[in-house]
Design a protein around this motif. Structure first.
Motif, PDB file in Angstrom:
ATOM      1  N   TYR A 103       6.339   3.054 -14.439  1.00 38.49           N
ATOM      2  CA  TYR A 103       7.715   2.672 -14.740  1.00 38.49           C
ATOM      3  C   TYR A 103       8.664   2.949 -13.580  1.00 38.49           C
ATOM      4  O   TYR A 103       9.800   2.461 -13.572  1.00 38.49           O
ATOM      5  CB  TYR A 103       8.186   3.355 -16.023  1.00 38.49           C
ATOM      6  CG  TYR A 103       7.509   2.772 -17.247  1.00 38.49           C
ATOM      7  CD1 TYR A 103       7.964   1.594 -17.808  1.00 38.49           C
ATOM      8  CD2 TYR A 103       6.386   3.379 -17.798  1.00 38.49           C
ATOM      9  CE1 TYR A 103       7.333   1.029 -18.912  1.00 38.49           C
ATOM     10  CE2 TYR A 103       5.746   2.823 -18.900  1.00 38.49           C
ATOM     11  CZ  TYR A 103       6.221   1.651 -19.445  1.00 38.49           C
ATOM     12  OH  TYR A 103       5.583   1.092 -20.521  1.00 38.49           O
ATOM     13  N   LEU A 104       8.207   3.733 -12.599  1.00 35.79           N
ATOM     14  CA  LEU A 104       8.964   3.807 -11.353  1.00 35.79           C
ATOM     15  C   LEU A 104       9.059   2.410 -10.735  1.00 35.79           C
ATOM     16  O   LEU A 104      10.095   2.024 -10.189  1.00 35.79           O
ATOM     17  CB  LEU A 104       8.283   4.762 -10.367  1.00 35.79           C
ATOM     18  CG  LEU A 104       8.194   6.244 -10.740  1.00 35.79           C
ATOM     19  CD1 LEU A 104       7.396   6.991  -9.680  1.00 35.79           C
ATOM     20  CD2 LEU A 104       9.583   6.848 -10.883  1.00 35.79           C
ATOM     21  N   GLY A 105       7.960   1.662 -10.820  1.00 37.04           N
ATOM     22  CA  GLY A 105       7.951   0.294 -10.305  1.00 37.04           C
ATOM     23  C   GLY A 105       8.892  -0.614 -11.074  1.00 37.04           C
ATOM     24  O   GLY A 105       9.503  -1.524 -10.497  1.00 37.04           O
ATOM     25  N   LEU A 144       0.832  -1.207   0.000  1.00 33.24           N
ATOM     26  CA  LEU A 144       0.000   0.000   0.000  1.00 33.24           C
ATOM     27  C   LEU A 144       0.864   1.253   0.000  1.00 33.24           C
ATOM     28  O   LEU A 144       0.540   2.240  -0.674  1.00 33.24           O
ATOM     29  CB  LEU A 144      -0.933   0.005   1.210  1.00 33.24           C
ATOM     30  CG  LEU A 144      -1.873   1.218   1.304  1.00 33.24           C
ATOM     31  CD1 LEU A 144      -2.814   1.271   0.101  1.00 33.24           C
ATOM     32  CD2 LEU A 144      -2.675   1.194   2.595  1.00 33.24           C
ATOM     33  N   SER A 145       1.980   1.230   0.715  1.00 28.32           N
ATOM     34  CA  SER A 145       2.887   2.382   0.718  1.00 28.32           C
ATOM     35  C   SER A 145       3.435   2.640  -0.677  1.00 28.32           C
ATOM     36  O   SER A 145       3.576   3.802  -1.094  1.00 28.32           O
ATOM     37  CB  SER A 145       4.035   2.140   1.707  1.00 28.32           C
ATOM     38  OG  SER A 145       3.547   1.989   3.021  1.00 28.32           O
ATOM     39  N   GLY A 146       3.764   1.559  -1.397  1.00 28.14           N
ATOM     40  CA  GLY A 146       4.218   1.736  -2.774  1.00 28.14           C
ATOM     41  C   GLY A 146       3.151   2.365  -3.639  1.00 28.14           C
ATOM     42  O   GLY A 146       3.431   3.256  -4.459  1.00 28.14           O
ATOM     43  N   ALA A 147       1.890   1.942  -3.453  1.00 31.11           N
ATOM     44  CA  ALA A 147       0.783   2.521  -4.219  1.00 31.11           C
ATOM     45  C   ALA A 147       0.559   3.982  -3.844  1.00 31.11           C
ATOM     46  O   ALA A 147       0.281   4.820  -4.714  1.00 31.11           O
ATOM     47  CB  ALA A 147      -0.490   1.710  -3.984  1.00 31.11           C
ATOM     48  N   VAL A 148       0.666   4.307  -2.565  1.00 27.68           N
ATOM     49  CA  VAL A 148       0.515   5.700  -2.126  1.00 27.68           C
ATOM     50  C   VAL A 148       1.608   6.570  -2.752  1.00 27.68           C
ATOM     51  O   VAL A 148       1.356   7.710  -3.179  1.00 27.68           O
ATOM     52  CB  VAL A 148       0.557   5.778  -0.586  1.00 27.68           C
ATOM     53  CG1 VAL A 148       0.718   7.218  -0.113  1.00 27.68           C
ATOM     54  CG2 VAL A 148      -0.709   5.168   0.008  1.00 27.68           C
ATOM     55  N   LEU A 149       2.816   6.024  -2.815  1.00 28.10           N
ATOM     56  CA  LEU A 149       3.912   6.763  -3.454  1.00 28.10           C
ATOM     57  C   LEU A 149       3.568   7.099  -4.903  1.00 28.10           C
ATOM     58  O   LEU A 149       3.819   8.220  -5.377  1.00 28.10           O
ATOM     59  CB  LEU A 149       5.190   5.927  -3.389  1.00 28.10           C
ATOM     60  CG  LEU A 149       6.416   6.494  -4.115  1.00 28.10           C
ATOM     61  CD1 LEU A 149       6.847   7.819  -3.503  1.00 28.10           C
ATOM     62  CD2 LEU A 149       7.573   5.496  -4.070  1.00 28.10           C
ATOM     63  N   SER A 150       2.981   6.144  -5.613  1.00 25.42           N
ATOM     64  CA  SER A 150       2.613   6.375  -7.017  1.00 25.42           C
ATOM     65  C   SER A 150       1.437   7.338  -7.152  1.00 25.42           C
ATOM     66  O   SER A 150       1.501   8.315  -7.905  1.00 25.42           O
ATOM     67  CB  SER A 150       2.254   5.049  -7.692  1.00 25.42           C
ATOM     68  OG  SER A 150       3.393   4.358  -8.124  1.00 25.42           O
ATOM     69  N   ALA A 171       7.866  -2.596  -4.887  1.00 31.58           N
ATOM     70  CA  ALA A 171       7.834  -2.377  -6.332  1.00 31.58           C
ATOM     71  C   ALA A 171       6.492  -2.775  -6.929  1.00 31.58           C
ATOM     72  O   ALA A 171       5.955  -2.085  -7.808  1.00 31.58           O
ATOM     73  CB  ALA A 171       8.966  -3.159  -6.997  1.00 31.58           C
ATOM     74  N   ILE A 172       5.925  -3.897  -6.453  1.00 31.45           N
ATOM     75  CA  ILE A 172       4.598  -4.318  -6.925  1.00 31.45           C
ATOM     76  C   ILE A 172       3.571  -3.251  -6.600  1.00 31.45           C
ATOM     77  O   ILE A 172       2.697  -2.914  -7.414  1.00 31.45           O
ATOM     78  CB  ILE A 172       4.211  -5.661  -6.281  1.00 31.45           C
ATOM     79  CG1 ILE A 172       5.020  -6.808  -6.907  1.00 31.45           C
ATOM     80  CG2 ILE A 172       2.723  -5.944  -6.444  1.00 31.45           C
ATOM     81  CD1 ILE A 172       4.663  -7.116  -8.338  1.00 31.45           C
ATOM     82  N   GLY A 173       3.653  -2.681  -5.389  1.00 34.59           N
ATOM     83  CA  GLY A 173       2.725  -1.613  -5.009  1.00 34.59           C
ATOM     84  C   GLY A 173       2.851  -0.391  -5.887  1.00 34.59           C
ATOM     85  O   GLY A 173       1.856   0.237  -6.243  1.00 34.59           O
ATOM     86  N   ILE A 174       4.070  -0.031  -6.244  1.00 32.02           N
ATOM     87  CA  ILE A 174       4.288   1.125  -7.117  1.00 32.02           C
ATOM     88  C   ILE A 174       3.741   0.851  -8.515  1.00 32.02           C
ATOM     89  O   ILE A 174       3.170   1.741  -9.157  1.00 32.02           O
ATOM     90  CB  ILE A 174       5.796   1.462  -7.184  1.00 32.02           C
ATOM     91  CG1 ILE A 174       6.310   1.902  -5.808  1.00 32.02           C
ATOM     92  CG2 ILE A 174       6.074   2.552  -8.226  1.00 32.02           C
ATOM     93  CD1 ILE A 174       7.821   2.023  -5.735  1.00 32.02           C
ATOM     94  N   TYR A 175       3.902  -0.391  -8.970  1.00 32.78           N
ATOM     95  CA  TYR A 175       3.590  -0.722 -10.360  1.00 32.78           C
ATOM     96  C   TYR A 175       2.109  -0.951 -10.609  1.00 32.78           C
ATOM     97  O   TYR A 175       1.617  -0.723 -11.709  1.00 32.78           O
ATOM     98  CB  TYR A 175       4.388  -1.965 -10.769  1.00 32.78           C
ATOM     99  CG  TYR A 175       4.204  -2.338 -12.221  1.00 32.78           C
ATOM    100  CD1 TYR A 175       4.841  -1.605 -13.217  1.00 32.78           C
ATOM    101  CD2 TYR A 175       3.393  -3.394 -12.596  1.00 32.78           C
ATOM    102  CE1 TYR A 175       4.666  -1.934 -14.549  1.00 32.78           C
ATOM    103  CE2 TYR A 175       3.215  -3.726 -13.924  1.00 32.78           C
ATOM    104  CZ  TYR A 175       3.856  -2.995 -14.896  1.00 32.78           C
ATOM    105  OH  TYR A 175       3.678  -3.305 -16.204  1.00 32.78           O
TER     106      TYR A 175
END
Length: 653
Positions: free
Chosen positions: A267-269, A219-225, A537-541
């Protein structure tokens, strides 16, 4: 009768394992294309096995272990296939999924995964044992198999719930939408605000199984995105891409957010995954060397005059080498059919063998540390495709029309091998704890893996025709995202004449390095909470809405632990407490996934995506869908509370 003499590889166990493996492979294929995640299936398979064999007159613990070993191939083969092979359709190389090609890639890749994992068993399970959390949990379920009835009831109930919610969703009766979302332009239109959650019970179940730690990280990765990168790009950098700016000039806020994410931010992910994959290999270098050495030492010992206990017998090294040659030759022929050049096809084969053995070792180690469900096989595969692409660029040139396809083909075999290899070691851990014979488990997993490969092409074609795979189209507006396969296609095409936003990938690499530094700092302090870079990375992507229910499922698991007062460092108590919740979660996932496949059949037959849709008067808004998800979450929590109390009274107390 000793454990070793107890019936294991019986006819009924093999047949039941094959049937369960195929069903669970189909379910995991749907889940992986939908959410980019698959789950280990050993525990629900063990519970089903105990119930069915009891109806057939009773089964031994080792028979049930054989069934869960073969059935667990359903998740590993599905992961290996859906993370890579759909890229060939997304790239336009295949119009649909070719049966014999998919069978060759998945079947032979899976068999190689079994062979490559055999010499690692002694190091990772016997001499320097890793936790293998799902293997331990499966062993506990097998040991407690005197009364499988309650577990079967939980699976049946939650499976029905998952299936009914999927039937009522947007791809079925259309009574509720697939997601709840709110979006708006903020600050005079310069900033995009977006919140949302998918309404899938399966994702809630995935979150419960992977736990709160992983839930927070994704979730943190998704919030970052979605809450940092997309608003910043829209406010300050959109002018650098006039075409993108024009395409979203009059778009609603949600559409604009998804356009920016799809073209740039995801693509950050990619960059984070690339750095994470390289770091994983580097950090495991000593363990890999140790595992390989001890595996071959054990093989030499087994060929001598020293008597080896039945519970220590692996597949003979001589037959393994013969099988390795037998499996590699048709793969070389497959590669040659693609490129038509002897030297290039031979190079592809060598890359596949070396990368396959190396990454099976990585996969096994990670499965031992964090479990098969959290095993970042996609990061392993990206590393393979990048390396293969770099070599093929030198051999074929950057403008080669088949270079990207060749790289995907190498990555697909390695991905199947890595997924099966990690899963095999997880099963061998369970077998080690219950006194099983290793070679019988290894043979059963090979049978299960090949059986799953037999059905993957028809299942993929059914899902592709019904829902679409990859980017959404007017014909398939709710297309299955296939995030890993889309990523593999993007990376491969980008290295062969295509265009990739390398600046975004570079920034993602820096983010990955920062995450690794944070995780190493937490490790040095002995912190229980960790930040696995590939989970971030999965969260970001992936889209934010997929990560929210995963986090909520992890939060429910944490609340169950709080209810039972589980100590932070008591892994065994945590496994006991979560058994009912894990079974409920597995049922949600399996029920929803199988219903998704069942819904696909009338859609394909009628060529009408709305064939099951009810009249609009029966369509409810997204708030009702949110309420349904909340009810499912409450049921999951109530079921989780039924787990065994972790704190046992002291003797005599």
């Amino acid at each position: 009768m000793s454990q070793a003499a107890t019936p294991q590889l019986t006819f009924r166990a093999v047949v039941l394992a094959i049937v369960l493996a195929m069903v669970l492979a189909a379910a995991n294929a749907y889940l992986g294309l939908f959410a980019g995640l698959t789950i280990a299936t050993a525990i629900p398979a063990a519970v089903v096995s105990m119930g069915i064999l009891r109806l057939l007159g009773g089964g031994t613990i080792l028979e049930n272990n054989i069934v869960q070993t073969g059935a667990s191939a359903g998740s590993s083969i599905a992961a290996g296939v859906i993370f890579t092979i759909p890229a060939l359709v997304i790239m336009g190389y295949w119009p649909d999924f070719k049966y014999w090609w998919v069978l060759g890639i998945a079947g032979l890749g899976g068999l190689l995964g079994v062979l490559f994992s055999v010499p690692l068993r002694r190091s990772m399970i016997v001499e320097d044992p890793l936790p293998f959390p799902e293997g331990k949990a499966a062993a506990e379920v097998l040991k407690a198999g005197d009364n499988p009835g309650p577990g079967l009831k939980i699976l049946a109930l939650s499976g029905a719930i998952g299936a009914l919610v999927k039937l009522g969703a947007a791809s079925g009766l259309k009574m509720i939408p697939d997601a709840w979302a709110q979006a708006a332009y903020l600050g005079s239109g310069r900033v995009i605000g977006y919140i949302g959650t998918n309404l899938s019970p399966a994702l809630l179940g995935v979150g419960y199984i992977v736990g709160l730690n992983v839930g927070i990280v994704v979730l943190s990765g998704a919030v970052l995105s979605w809450h940092i990168a997309i608003p910043l790009y829209h406010a300050f950098f959109l002018g650098s891409d006039p075409a993108l700016a024009q395409s979203i000039a009059t778009a609603p806020a949600a559409d604009a957010a998804f356009a920016i994410w799809g073209a740039k931010i995801r693509y950050l992910g990619v960059g984070t995954m690339l750095v994470g994959g390289v770091w994983t290999l580097f950090s495991l270098r000593n363990s890999l060397v140790s595992g390989i050495k001890s595996g071959f030492a054990a093989a030499r010992k087994s060929t001598g005059k020293v008597e080896i206990a039945e519970t220590e017998r692996d597949l003979p090294m001589k037959w393994m080498l013969i099988a390795l040659v037998a499996f590699v030759v048709p793969l070389w022929a497959l590669y040659h059919a693609i490129v038509g050049l002897w030297g290039v096809s031979l190079t592809m084969t060598v890359i596949m063998i070396v990368a396959g053995f190396l990454f099976v070792s990585v996969s096994g180690y990670l499965a031992g540390l964090i479990g098969s469900s959290n095993n970042p096989v996609s990061g392993i595969t990206i590393s393979t495709i990048l390396f293969a692409s770099a070599v093929l660029v030198l051999l074929l040139g950057r403008d080669s029309p088949i270079g990207a396809v060749a790289a995907i083909m190498i990555g697909a075999v390695v991905c199947c091998a890595a997924a099966v290899g990690g899963d095999n070691l997880q099963d061998l851990k369970a077998g080690y704890l219950v006194g099983a014979t290793p070679w019988k488990q290894q043979l059963m997993l090979a049978i299960g893996a090949f059986s799953c490969a037999l059905i993957m092409a028809p299942v993929l074609n059914l899902l592709a025709h019904a829902y679409g795979i990859g980017a959404a189209t007017p014909e398939h507006p709710q297309s299955l995202a296939a995030p890993q396969a889309t990523l593999m296609a993007s990376v491969a095409k980008g290295l062969f004449g295509g265009q990739l936003p390398w600046n975004m990938i570079a920034v993602g690499g820096v983010i990955g390095a920062v995450i690794i530094a944070i995780d190493e700092w937490l490790k040095s302090r002995g912190a229980r909470f960790r930040v696995p870079v590939l989970a971030a990375a999965i969260g970001i992507y992936l889209p934010l809405e997929l990560m929210v229910p995963i986090f909520l499922g992890g939060l429910i698991a944490h609340l169950v632990e709080r209810y039972h007062k589980v100590k932070a460092d008591d892994e065994e108590a945590r496994d006991r407490v979560h058994r009912p919740g894990v079974l409920f979660s597995a049922g949600l996932i399996t029920g929803e996934a199988l219903m998704g496949i069942a819904i696909a059949i009338p859609i394909v037959v009628s060529a009408n995506a709305d064939v099951l849709a009810l009249p609009e008067s029966f369509h409810f808004n997204q708030w009702i869908g949110l309420l349904v998800l909340a009810v499912v979450g409450w049921l999951l929590y109530r079921t989780g509370r039924k787990g065994e109390v972790a704190a046992k009274p002291p003797a005599g107390g």
